[in-house]
Design an enzyme around this catalytic site. Structure first.
Site, PDB file in Angstrom:
ATOM      1  N   GLY A 116     -35.438  28.063  -5.469  1.00 10.22           N
ATOM      2  CA  GLY A 116     -34.903  26.710  -5.324  1.00 10.22           C
ATOM      3  C   GLY A 116     -33.390  26.675  -5.455  1.00 10.22           C
ATOM      4  NE  ARG A 135     -39.690  27.532  -4.053  1.00  7.14           N
ATOM      5  CZ  ARG A 135     -39.039  27.538  -5.218  1.00  7.14           C
ATOM      6  NH1 ARG A 135     -39.000  28.630  -5.951  1.00  7.14           N
ATOM      7  NH2 ARG A 135     -38.439  26.451  -5.658  1.00  7.14           N
ATOM      8  CG  ASP A 193     -41.744  34.528 -10.765  1.00  6.73           C
ATOM      9  OD1 ASP A 193     -42.057  35.049 -11.859  1.00  6.73           O
ATOM     10  OD2 ASP A 193     -42.424  33.651 -10.201  1.00  6.73           O
ATOM     11  CE  LYS A 250     -32.720  30.001  -8.574  1.00  8.70           C
ATOM     12  NZ  LYS A 250     -33.778  29.766  -7.588  1.00  8.70           N
ATOM     13  CB  THR A 251     -33.895  28.301 -12.356  1.00 10.44           C
ATOM     14  OG1 THR A 251     -34.779  27.183 -12.215  1.00 10.44           O
ATOM     15  CG2 THR A 251     -33.961  28.776 -13.791  1.00 10.44           C
ATOM     16  CG  ASP A 305     -37.142  24.443 -13.102  1.00  7.21           C
ATOM     17  OD1 ASP A 305     -36.563  23.519 -12.504  1.00  7.21           O
ATOM     18  OD2 ASP A 305     -38.255  24.882 -12.756  1.00  7.21           O
ATOM     19  CE  LYS A 350     -35.807  -8.498 -11.946  1.00  9.93           C
ATOM     20  NZ  LYS A 350     -35.762  -9.484 -10.899  1.00  9.93           N
ATOM     21  CG  MET A 375     -37.532  18.869  -9.517  1.00  5.69           C
ATOM     22  SD  MET A 375     -36.475  19.759  -8.367  1.00  5.69           S
ATOM     23  CE  MET A 375     -37.345  19.391  -6.859  1.00  5.69           C
ATOM     24  NE  ARG A 430     -34.088  21.779  -5.224  1.00  4.20           N
ATOM     25  CZ  ARG A 430     -35.089  22.470  -4.696  1.00  4.20           C
ATOM     26  NH1 ARG A 430     -35.873  23.195  -5.487  1.00  4.20           N
ATOM     27  NH2 ARG A 430     -35.317  22.455  -3.403  1.00  4.20           N
TER      28      ARG A 430
HETATM   29  P1  FBP Z   1     -36.546  27.794  -9.006  1.00  7.16           P
HETATM   30  O1  FBP Z   1     -37.425  28.114 -10.169  1.00  7.16           O
HETATM   31  O2  FBP Z   1     -36.767  28.662  -7.845  1.00  7.16           O
HETATM   32  O3  FBP Z   1     -35.117  27.742  -9.414  1.00  7.16           O
HETATM   33  O4  FBP Z   1     -36.876  26.319  -8.503  1.00  7.16           O
HETATM   34  C1  FBP Z   1     -37.057  25.288  -9.394  1.00  7.16           C
HETATM   35  C2  FBP Z   1     -37.444  23.986  -8.718  1.00  7.16           C
HETATM   36  O5  FBP Z   1     -36.304  23.234  -8.366  1.00  7.16           O
HETATM   37  C3  FBP Z   1     -38.363  23.187  -9.617  1.00  7.16           C
HETATM   38  O6  FBP Z   1     -37.622  22.343 -10.470  1.00  7.16           O
HETATM   39  C4  FBP Z   1     -39.238  22.457  -8.643  1.00  7.16           C
HETATM   40  O7  FBP Z   1     -40.498  22.216  -9.195  1.00  7.16           O
HETATM   41  C5  FBP Z   1     -39.352  23.421  -7.497  1.00  7.16           C
HETATM   42  O8  FBP Z   1     -38.195  24.216  -7.533  1.00  7.16           O
HETATM   43  C6  FBP Z   1     -39.475  22.765  -6.153  1.00  7.16           C
HETATM   44  O9  FBP Z   1     -39.597  23.748  -5.190  1.00  7.16           O
HETATM   45  P2  FBP Z   1     -39.453  23.511  -3.624  1.00  7.16           P
HETATM   46  O10 FBP Z   1     -38.009  23.377  -3.334  1.00  7.16           O
HETATM   47  O11 FBP Z   1     -40.001  24.754  -3.037  1.00  7.16           O
HETATM   48  O12 FBP Z   1     -40.169  22.256  -3.279  1.00  7.16           O
END
Ligand code: FBP
Length: 553
Positions: free
Chosen positions: A81, A145, A176, A202-203, A205, A242, A250, A429
């Site tokens: 991602g 991916r 991974d 990187k991520t 998350d 309201k 994410m 992202r």
């Molecule tokens: P990575 O672990 O590859 O960095 O991706 C994280 C992420 O952004 C998650 O937060 C999200 O659930 C997922 O990728 C979404 O993946 P895609 O872009 O394949 O829909």
């Protein structure tokens, strides 16, 4: 393409390097530290990585560069991602490579790891690189991916490297991808190819971190982007008074993003998946917890609020996971045909009722119909429920609505409840990287090249001391095998980098836990505003609350 003033200014921004990398390539020397061993399962990991296990941790220092001069032809891959700052990793790598020797070459393999297997690449030059400096996105070469994990793939990768005279591959990815980087490094070493592999963390998350890696890049910018939006919504909620806003953020499984956003914005509710799992909470208990906040605020005349829901939460609810497992079983193989042949939802519901255990059916029955249908209709190519597609923000608001209706009937709740739903994920992202991510990423790339130049293989580019100004950051490298343990994946024991979930005894969660009762009832919102790129460092360069709390600051 016409550029905005901000775009132009970002092209000209000079990312800050750690102090020890600022003196020029000829003034960077290496200091080797202690030998390393894996996080767990040392014997098994050592047996699987005989050539790359146990290497020393290293840091760079100011001093005479003692690396052996050699023409470097490096290939870089963006994996998984998107995360803000990825372009700067490539720019830092390119700049260090060219500063070392103009004849060095940087290949960018397109579309993720598959670009290496398909030999689909570009060769970077100054003009190309300059268009991407300090910008968000991975569009410089694209990402993908595809997993690089089989011996057949490694053999193809070795061929491609041989064909171009590639001396090193840099893989920019999450847990991974970096696990696979370590396996590829071992393969290259075992085959005597001489090709080195370096990873970069990187991520968005934030779940690739450990005692060596303080943060994965992209987490800072993505959480600042979501927090800006959440803060804006909080202010809207507090103005209109309201709506209850249910905001999913994410984070495929770990709740670091949700927690950081909560620390930055102080919403009324933030679910933390790891806590849900540890306490074995049911959907009903979670809904009650939110309904308690709604009721308490309604008592004070505040029929509005904000709840943050981490993307992966439902997978952490034990009864929900059990339901998913039963549904997967119910529709396994040809059994799906019988289900699909039924024409109405009523008939399908009867089929489900017959096939599920009474416990699973009890959970299924309380779900809103749209979610029930989602569980059965949107399944992946293997026929499994796609939990990530479940609109958990809508699920929890529907469950809360039911709870409130019950409370109303019992005379214990008299408020109004109007819910709105949001999902913040892709919005963050590819944001322009914050100064922190621009600097951190550039440093990771620059540092990756220094690791290559000094001949290291199977290392992760490591930049630490990140809560301090960049001048004080520490650059070096860590053998990826140090971060590994054995885990059961798809029925097999595999060496992997341990995914970092939110630690319930960690300082960020404990801070949240100590304050959330107050936030649930009062309006304690914080409005962080937009990321600032120009201005005092105290405004523009600070990183996450998570890291500050982890560092005891
Ligand atoms: P990575 O672990 O590859 O960095 O991706 C994280 C992420 O952004 C998650 O937060 C999200 O659930 C997922 O990728 C979404 O993946 P895609 O872009 O394949 O829909």
């Amino acid at each position: 393409m016409e550029l905005t003033p901000l775009q132009k200014a970002r092209y000209e921004y000079n990312p800050k390097l750690p102090g020890m990398l600022r003196h020029g390539i000829s003034e960077i020397c290496v200091k080797e530290g202690a030998q390393t061993s894996s996080a767990a399962d040392q014997e098994k990991i050592q047996a699987l990585f005989p050539n790359t296990y146990g290497k020393k941790e290293i840091t760079f220092e100011k001093g005479s560069n003692t690396s052996t001069p050699k023409k470097q032809v490096v290939g870089v891959i963006l994996s998984g991602g998107q995360a803000p700052g990825g372009h700067n990793v490539v720019c830092g790598l390119y700049d260090a490579l060219k500063a070392t020797d103009k004849e060095n070459v940087l290949y960018g393999f397109k579309g993720g790891p598959s670009g290496l297997l398909e030999d689909d690449y570009i060769i970077f030059d100054d003009a190309y690189i300059d268009q991407y400096r300090n910008t968000g996105g991975f569009d410089i070469i694209g990402s993908g991916r595809t997993k690089l994990e089989t011996q057949e793939q490694f053999a193809v990768a070795a061929e491609v490297c041989k064909k171009h005279g590639i001396t090193a591959i840099v893989i920019i990815g999450g847990d991974d991808s970096n696990t696979n980087a370590a396996v590829l490094a071992e393969y290259f070493a075992a085959q005597g190819t001489g090709v080195q592999v370096i990873g970069c963390p990187k991520t968005i998350d934030g779940d690739l971190k450990n005692e060596d890696i303080e943060a994965s890049f992209g987490f800072d910018t993505a959480t600042k982007t979501y927090s800006e939006l959440i803060g804006n919504i909080e202010r809207d909620a507090n103005s209109a008074k309201k709506y209850w806003h249910f905001i999913k953020v994410m984070g495929r499984s770990a709740s670091h993003v949700a927690l950081e956003c909560a620390l930055e914005t102080q919403p009324n509710i933030c679910l933390i998946s790891e806590e849900v799992s540890a306490k074995k909470m049911s959907l009903s208990q979670i809904a009650d917890q939110i309904a308690d906040s709604v009721s308490a605020r309604a008592e004070k005349g505040m029929n509005f609020g904000v709840a943050i829901i981490p993307e992966g939460v439902v997978e952490f609810v034990p009864e929900f996971s059990a339901l998913i497992a039963e549904i997967n079983e119910l529709l396994a193989g040809s059994k799906a045909d019988a289900f699909n042949a039924l024409s109405s939802w009523k008939e399908k519901y009867a089929f489900i009722e017959k096939g599920l255990s009474s416990e699973a059916m009890a959970v299924f029955a309380i779900l809103p119909e749209t979610i029930q249908q989602q569980l059965f209709l949107e399944r992946d190519p293997h026929g499994n429920v796609q939990v990530s597609l479940i609109e958990s923000e809508k699920l929890f608001s529907a469950l809360v609505k039911d709870k409130l209706e019950q409370r109303k009937a019992a005379g214990t709740y008299h408020g109004k409840f109007n819910a709105l739903h949001h999902f913040f994920g892709y919005e963050g992202r590819c944001a322009f990287p914050s100064n922190f991510d621009a600097d951190y990423c550039y440093s990771l790339g620059y540092n990756a090249f220094m690791l290559i130049q000094y001949g290291y293989n199977g290392y992760l580019s490591k930049v630490s001391n990140l809560s301090k100004p960049a001048e004080e950051w520490v650059a070096g490298g860590m053998p990826i095998t140090k971060m590994m343990n054995m885990e059961r994946r798809h029925g097999e024991d595999k060496p992997v980098i341990k995914k970092a979930l939110v630690e319930l005894d960690g300082k960020p969660f404990q801070y949240f836990e100590a304050h959330r009762a107050q936030w649930a009832v009062e309006t304690s919102y914080i409005y962080p505003g937009a990321i600032q790129y120009y201005g005092p460092a105290s405004v523009c360069d600070i990183t996450t609350r998570t890291l500050a709390l982890e560092k005891g600051e």
